[in-house]
Design a protein around this motif. Structure first.
Motif, PDB file in Angstrom:
ATOM      1  N   ILE A   9       0.774  -1.267  -0.070  1.00 32.44           N
ATOM      2  CA  ILE A   9      -0.031   0.029   0.015  1.00 32.44           C
ATOM      3  C   ILE A   9       0.803   1.294  -0.029  1.00 32.44           C
ATOM      4  N   THR A  10       1.919   1.185   0.702  1.00 34.88           N
ATOM      5  CA  THR A  10       2.817   2.599   0.905  1.00 34.88           C
ATOM      6  C   THR A  10       3.354   2.555  -0.554  1.00 34.88           C
ATOM      7  N   ARG A  11       3.816   1.523  -1.362  1.00 35.46           N
ATOM      8  CA  ARG A  11       4.515   1.556  -2.434  1.00 35.46           C
ATOM      9  C   ARG A  11       3.433   2.081  -3.454  1.00 35.46           C
ATOM     10  N   ILE A  12       2.295   1.610  -3.458  1.00 39.99           N
ATOM     11  CA  ILE A  12       1.180   2.236  -4.289  1.00 39.99           C
ATOM     12  C   ILE A  12       1.016   3.885  -4.132  1.00 39.99           C
ATOM     13  N   GLY A  13       1.113   4.274  -3.117  1.00 41.41           N
ATOM     14  CA  GLY A  13       1.017   5.514  -2.937  1.00 41.41           C
ATOM     15  C   GLY A  13       2.135   6.188  -3.524  1.00 41.41           C
ATOM     16  N   GLU A  14       3.403   5.728  -3.520  1.00 39.77           N
ATOM     17  CA  GLU A  14       4.594   6.426  -4.162  1.00 39.77           C
ATOM     18  C   GLU A  14       4.435   6.118  -5.521  1.00 39.77           C
ATOM     19  N   THR A  15       4.140   5.135  -6.025  1.00 37.22           N
ATOM     20  CA  THR A  15       3.822   5.085  -7.495  1.00 37.22           C
ATOM     21  C   THR A  15       2.779   5.849  -8.031  1.00 37.22           C
ATOM     22  N   ASP A  16       1.961   6.270  -7.303  1.00 33.90           N
ATOM     23  CA  ASP A  16       0.773   6.839  -7.724  1.00 33.90           C
ATOM     24  C   ASP A  16       1.263   8.406  -7.724  1.00 33.90           C
ATOM     25  N   GLU A  30       4.409  -1.468 -12.864  1.00 33.77           N
ATOM     26  CA  GLU A  30       4.632  -1.529 -11.467  1.00 33.77           C
ATOM     27  C   GLU A  30       3.213  -1.425 -10.796  1.00 33.77           C
ATOM     28  N   ARG A  31       2.756  -0.380 -11.052  1.00 34.03           N
ATOM     29  CA  ARG A  31       1.401  -0.039 -10.445  1.00 34.03           C
ATOM     30  C   ARG A  31       0.455  -1.046 -10.466  1.00 34.03           C
ATOM     31  N   ALA A  32       0.260  -1.675 -11.475  1.00 31.19           N
ATOM     32  CA  ALA A  32      -0.528  -2.941 -11.728  1.00 31.19           C
ATOM     33  C   ALA A  32      -0.176  -4.056 -10.957  1.00 31.19           C
ATOM     34  N   ASP A  33       0.918  -4.262 -10.979  1.00 29.22           N
ATOM     35  CA  ASP A  33       1.484  -5.556 -10.251  1.00 29.22           C
ATOM     36  C   ASP A  33       1.571  -5.522  -8.797  1.00 29.22           C
ATOM     37  N   LEU A  34       1.558  -4.070  -8.213  1.00 28.15           N
ATOM     38  CA  LEU A  34       1.259  -4.152  -6.882  1.00 28.15           C
ATOM     39  C   LEU A  34      -0.338  -4.219  -6.408  1.00 28.15           C
ATOM     40  N   ARG A  35      -1.078  -4.008  -7.371  1.00 30.48           N
ATOM     41  CA  ARG A  35      -2.578  -4.212  -7.178  1.00 30.48           C
ATOM     42  C   ARG A  35      -2.868  -5.619  -7.383  1.00 30.48           C
ATOM     43  N   LEU A  36      -2.208  -6.458  -8.030  1.00 33.11           N
ATOM     44  CA  LEU A  36      -2.425  -7.778  -8.491  1.00 33.11           C
ATOM     45  C   LEU A  36      -1.866  -8.451  -7.065  1.00 33.11           C
ATOM     46  N   GLN A  37      -0.728  -8.065  -6.388  1.00 32.53           N
ATOM     47  CA  GLN A  37      -0.275  -8.616  -5.220  1.00 32.53           C
ATOM     48  C   GLN A  37      -1.151  -8.368  -4.243  1.00 32.53           C
ATOM     49  N   LEU A  38      -1.937  -7.306  -4.106  1.00 34.19           N
ATOM     50  CA  LEU A  38      -3.014  -7.040  -3.142  1.00 34.19           C
ATOM     51  C   LEU A  38      -4.097  -7.954  -3.259  1.00 34.19           C
ATOM     52  N   VAL A  39      -4.496  -8.269  -4.307  1.00 35.34           N
ATOM     53  CA  VAL A  39      -5.516  -9.246  -4.935  1.00 35.34           C
ATOM     54  C   VAL A  39      -5.352 -10.556  -4.155  1.00 35.34           C
ATOM     55  N   THR A  40      -4.039 -11.019  -4.179  1.00 29.50           N
ATOM     56  CA  THR A  40      -3.873 -12.315  -3.925  1.00 29.50           C
ATOM     57  C   THR A  40      -3.753 -12.236  -2.494  1.00 29.50           C
ATOM     58  N   LEU A  41      -3.347 -11.236  -1.480  1.00 24.08           N
ATOM     59  CA  LEU A  41      -3.357 -11.221  -0.111  1.00 24.08           C
ATOM     60  C   LEU A  41      -4.773 -11.061   0.546  1.00 24.08           C
ATOM     61  N   SER A  42      -5.558 -10.219  -0.460  1.00 21.36           N
ATOM     62  CA  SER A  42      -6.784  -9.929   0.498  1.00 21.36           C
ATOM     63  C   SER A  42      -7.629 -11.006   0.486  1.00 21.36           C
ATOM     64  N   GLN A  43      -8.753 -11.359   1.483  1.00 17.41           N
ATOM     65  CA  GLN A  43      -9.462 -12.245   1.692  1.00 17.41           C
ATOM     66  C   GLN A  43     -10.971 -11.845   1.256  1.00 17.41           C
ATOM     67  N   VAL A  44     -10.940 -10.446   1.066  1.00 16.60           N
ATOM     68  CA  VAL A  44     -12.414  -9.889   0.918  1.00 16.60           C
ATOM     69  C   VAL A  44     -12.746  -9.942  -0.512  1.00 16.60           C
TER      70      VAL A  44
END
Length: 175
Positions: A9-16, A30-44
């Protein structure tokens, strides 16, 4: 090393913030990859869908926005896009996402990248199309990107593991 949710999330802020200064295909990736990483971590599920949608927009836009980029970067953007659509398929079981993946990857076959062939096989297997799954897996097995362990464990190929042609593909790469 895998990043924690907070670090992502911190890196998303930086890349944004970097995006506001100027975009590039590398930054979009990189911005898209960070979001894909969050998808795999999220349970919601709602969060997963949100981050997938964001990643897809970033990847789709970057593929058309930048007229000139290295082919390897274009392939990488496209592979990430295919991955995002297949994650969407896994979440929703809606065949349209596998079809979109096919439409993204098919025109890229001539680039000779094994992961393109893998995603085609994955998308066709997800749509229960055994002859095209076999076709693309056979081609994938002849590439340097071939990953025996991935093929043996990937759930999309579960229905094919007992078939002779699938076993032949695996055996051809075990030696």
């Amino acid at each position: 090393m895998r990043l924690t949710t907070k670090q992502i999330i911190t890196r998303i802020g930086e890349t944004d913030q970097l995006f506001l200064q100027g975009n590039s295909p590398e930054l979009a990736l990189e911005r898209a990859d960070l979001r894909l990483q969050l998808v795999t971590l999220s349970q919601v599920r709602q969060e997963q869908v949100h981050f997938l949608q964001e990643a897809i927009v970033l990847l789709e836009q970057s593929r058309v926005e930048f007229e000139e980029m290295p082919l390897s970067l274009y392939i990488n953007l496209s592979l990430h896009l295919a991955k995002a659509y297949m994650i969407f398929f896994e979440l929703t079981k809606e065949n349209r996402y596998a079809i979109i993946t096919q439409q993204i990857m098919k025109p890229m076959v001539n680039y000779g990248h094994g992961d393109i062939l893998f995603f085609l096989a994955y998308a066709y297997a997800s749509n229960k199309e055994p002859s095209l799954t076999r076709h693309w897996l056979s081609k994938y097995a002849k590439t340097k990107e071939f990953d025996l362990e991935l093929l043996q464990q990937h759930p999309a190929f579960e229905d094919y593991r007992s078939l002779d042609w699938f076993k032949t593909i695996l055996k051809s790469r075990m030696h």
